[in-house]
Design a protein around this motif. Structure first.
Motif, PDB file in Angstrom:
ATOM      1  N   ASP A 146      57.445  45.212  57.281  1.00 26.30           N
ATOM      2  CA  ASP A 146      58.323  44.066  57.501  1.00 26.30           C
ATOM      3  C   ASP A 146      58.906  43.610  56.171  1.00 26.30           C
ATOM      4  OD1 ASP A 146      57.711  43.694  60.346  1.00 26.30           O
ATOM      5  OD2 ASP A 146      55.707  43.161  59.620  1.00 26.30           O
ATOM      6  N   ILE A 147      60.171  43.195  56.201  1.00 22.97           N
ATOM      7  CA  ILE A 147      60.870  42.709  55.012  1.00 22.97           C
ATOM      8  C   ILE A 147      61.156  41.222  55.193  1.00 22.97           C
ATOM      9  CG2 ILE A 147      63.015  42.882  53.672  1.00 22.97           C
ATOM     10  CD1 ILE A 147      63.080  45.852  54.422  1.00 22.97           C
ATOM     11  N   ASP A 148      61.059  40.487  54.078  1.00 18.49           N
ATOM     12  CA  ASP A 148      61.386  39.052  54.037  1.00 18.49           C
ATOM     13  C   ASP A 148      60.548  38.207  54.985  1.00 18.49           C
ATOM     14  OD1 ASP A 148      63.064  38.839  51.882  1.00 18.49           O
ATOM     15  OD2 ASP A 148      64.887  39.119  53.041  1.00 18.49           O
ATOM     16  N   VAL A 149      59.236  38.448  54.951  1.00 19.64           N
ATOM     17  CA  VAL A 149      58.286  37.590  55.652  1.00 19.64           C
ATOM     18  C   VAL A 149      57.350  37.015  54.585  1.00 19.64           C
ATOM     19  CG1 VAL A 149      58.369  38.874  57.823  1.00 19.64           C
ATOM     20  CG2 VAL A 149      56.715  39.537  56.082  1.00 19.64           C
ATOM     21  N   THR A 199      60.148  40.067  49.864  1.00 17.94           N
ATOM     22  CA  THR A 199      58.825  40.556  50.250  1.00 17.94           C
ATOM     23  C   THR A 199      58.883  41.765  51.174  1.00 17.94           C
ATOM     24  OG1 THR A 199      58.669  39.098  52.165  1.00 17.94           O
ATOM     25  CG2 THR A 199      57.796  38.249  50.067  1.00 17.94           C
ATOM     26  N   VAL A 200      57.821  42.553  51.078  1.00 20.72           N
ATOM     27  CA  VAL A 200      57.569  43.665  51.998  1.00 20.72           C
ATOM     28  C   VAL A 200      56.104  43.566  52.409  1.00 20.72           C
ATOM     29  CG1 VAL A 200      57.445  46.165  52.289  1.00 20.72           C
ATOM     30  CG2 VAL A 200      59.225  45.180  50.836  1.00 20.72           C
ATOM     31  N   ARG A 201      55.846  43.651  53.701  1.00 21.88           N
ATOM     32  CA  ARG A 201      54.469  43.736  54.191  1.00 21.88           C
ATOM     33  C   ARG A 201      54.328  45.106  54.829  1.00 21.88           C
ATOM     34  NH1 ARG A 201      53.186  39.095  57.763  1.00 21.88           N
ATOM     35  NH2 ARG A 201      54.603  40.165  59.168  1.00 21.88           N
ATOM     36  N   CYS A 202      53.385  45.900  54.323  1.00 27.62           N
ATOM     37  CA  CYS A 202      53.204  47.261  54.836  1.00 27.62           C
ATOM     38  C   CYS A 202      51.758  47.689  54.614  1.00 27.62           C
ATOM     39  CB  CYS A 202      54.161  48.228  54.145  1.00 27.62           C
ATOM     40  SG  CYS A 202      53.997  48.271  52.345  1.00 27.62           S
ATOM     41  N   VAL A 249      56.784  33.546  49.133  1.00 33.33           N
ATOM     42  CA  VAL A 249      57.808  33.210  50.115  1.00 33.33           C
ATOM     43  C   VAL A 249      59.145  33.767  49.648  1.00 33.33           C
ATOM     44  CG1 VAL A 249      59.002  31.296  51.263  1.00 33.33           C
ATOM     45  CG2 VAL A 249      56.550  31.109  50.729  1.00 33.33           C
ATOM     46  N   PRO A 250      59.855  34.493  50.514  1.00 30.15           N
ATOM     47  CA  PRO A 250      61.169  35.009  50.119  1.00 30.15           C
ATOM     48  C   PRO A 250      62.056  33.874  49.599  1.00 30.15           C
ATOM     49  CG  PRO A 250      60.506  35.966  52.205  1.00 30.15           C
ATOM     50  CD  PRO A 250      59.500  34.884  51.885  1.00 30.15           C
ATOM     51  N   GLY A 251      62.704  34.128  48.465  1.00 31.56           N
ATOM     52  CA  GLY A 251      63.579  33.138  47.851  1.00 31.56           C
ATOM     53  C   GLY A 251      62.902  32.282  46.803  1.00 31.56           C
ATOM     54  N   HIS A 252      61.557  32.184  46.829  1.00 32.94           N
ATOM     55  CA  HIS A 252      60.855  31.492  45.749  1.00 32.94           C
ATOM     56  C   HIS A 252      60.927  32.375  44.510  1.00 32.94           C
ATOM     57  CE1 HIS A 252      58.246  28.492  48.240  1.00 32.94           C
ATOM     58  NE2 HIS A 252      59.529  28.438  48.552  1.00 32.94           N
ATOM     59  N   TRP A 253      60.469  31.877  43.377  1.00 30.08           N
ATOM     60  CA  TRP A 253      60.581  32.627  42.121  1.00 30.08           C
ATOM     61  C   TRP A 253      59.220  33.051  41.614  1.00 30.08           C
ATOM     62  CZ3 TRP A 253      64.657  33.686  38.496  1.00 30.08           C
ATOM     63  CH2 TRP A 253      65.921  33.571  39.086  1.00 30.08           C
ATOM     64  N   LEU A 254      59.167  34.268  41.077  1.00 27.70           N
ATOM     65  CA  LEU A 254      57.959  34.821  40.474  1.00 27.70           C
ATOM     66  C   LEU A 254      58.209  34.995  38.987  1.00 27.70           C
ATOM     67  CD1 LEU A 254      55.639  37.536  41.766  1.00 27.70           C
ATOM     68  CD2 LEU A 254      56.626  37.831  39.500  1.00 27.70           C
TER      69      LEU A 254
END
Length: 165
Positions: free
Chosen positions: A129-132, A41-44, A142-147
């Motif tokens: 922010d990365i991996d939030v 994830t990236v939040r920006c 959620v980082p690590g979950h699958w899309l």
């Protein structure tokens, strides 16, 4: 790593009723209509510095989920960053915001879903922010979950889903 080509999101929903289904807000812009992978994830907000940084790293078949807070005033992805993502093995991007260079994005071997297109680039301020965990379209990413994404929609699961036979 992409799931086998045989899957569709309706089949995955039928087989795994506990998956989360994102609200149908997104349009396909990339050359791959079906893509899947572990979430990064990236939040920006109107600054794609972190998207650019991640696209330049090994994607290993992962999916970058970008929470641009729904802004369509600046594009968070264009042809240059997308080309880096392809070269580095990213499976796709889901962007809660805008993209540009849509004619070129459509020719790339990359899944790209976004809210819309905007020709204006972002300013590079190094923000984000990365991996939030991020939340939009009624789903927690959620980082690590699958899309999993295709023409029918976007699903999120806490693990890779078993292939459909």
């Amino acid at each position: 790593m992409n799931a086998p080509a045989a899957w569709t999101t309706p089949d995955l929903c039928d087989q795994h009723p506990d998956v989360l289904v994102a609200e149908p807000l997104f349009r396909h812009f990339g050359g791959q209509a079906r893509f899947s992978g572990a979430i990064v994830t990236v939040r920006c907000f109107e600054d794609n510095s972190r998207v650019r940084e991640l696209a330049a790293t090994p994607g290993q078949g992962r999916v970058m989920v970008v929470d641009g807070q729904g802004s369509l005033r600046h594009a968070l992805l264009g042809d240059q960053i997308a080309a880096h993502a392809v070269a580095n093995g990213w499976s796709g991007l889901l962007i809660h915001g805008g993209v540009r260079d849509v004619e070129i994005l459509a020719t790339l071997s990359l899944g790209v879903l976004a809210l819309g297109a905007c020709p204006r680039k972002t300013e590079k301020r190094g923000l984000g922010d990365i991996d939030v965990a991020v939340n939009f379209a009624g789903v927690a990413f959620v980082p690590g979950h699958w899309l999993y994404a295709d023409g029918n929609g976007v699903l999120v699961a806490p693990r890779p889903l078993a292939s459909i036979s």
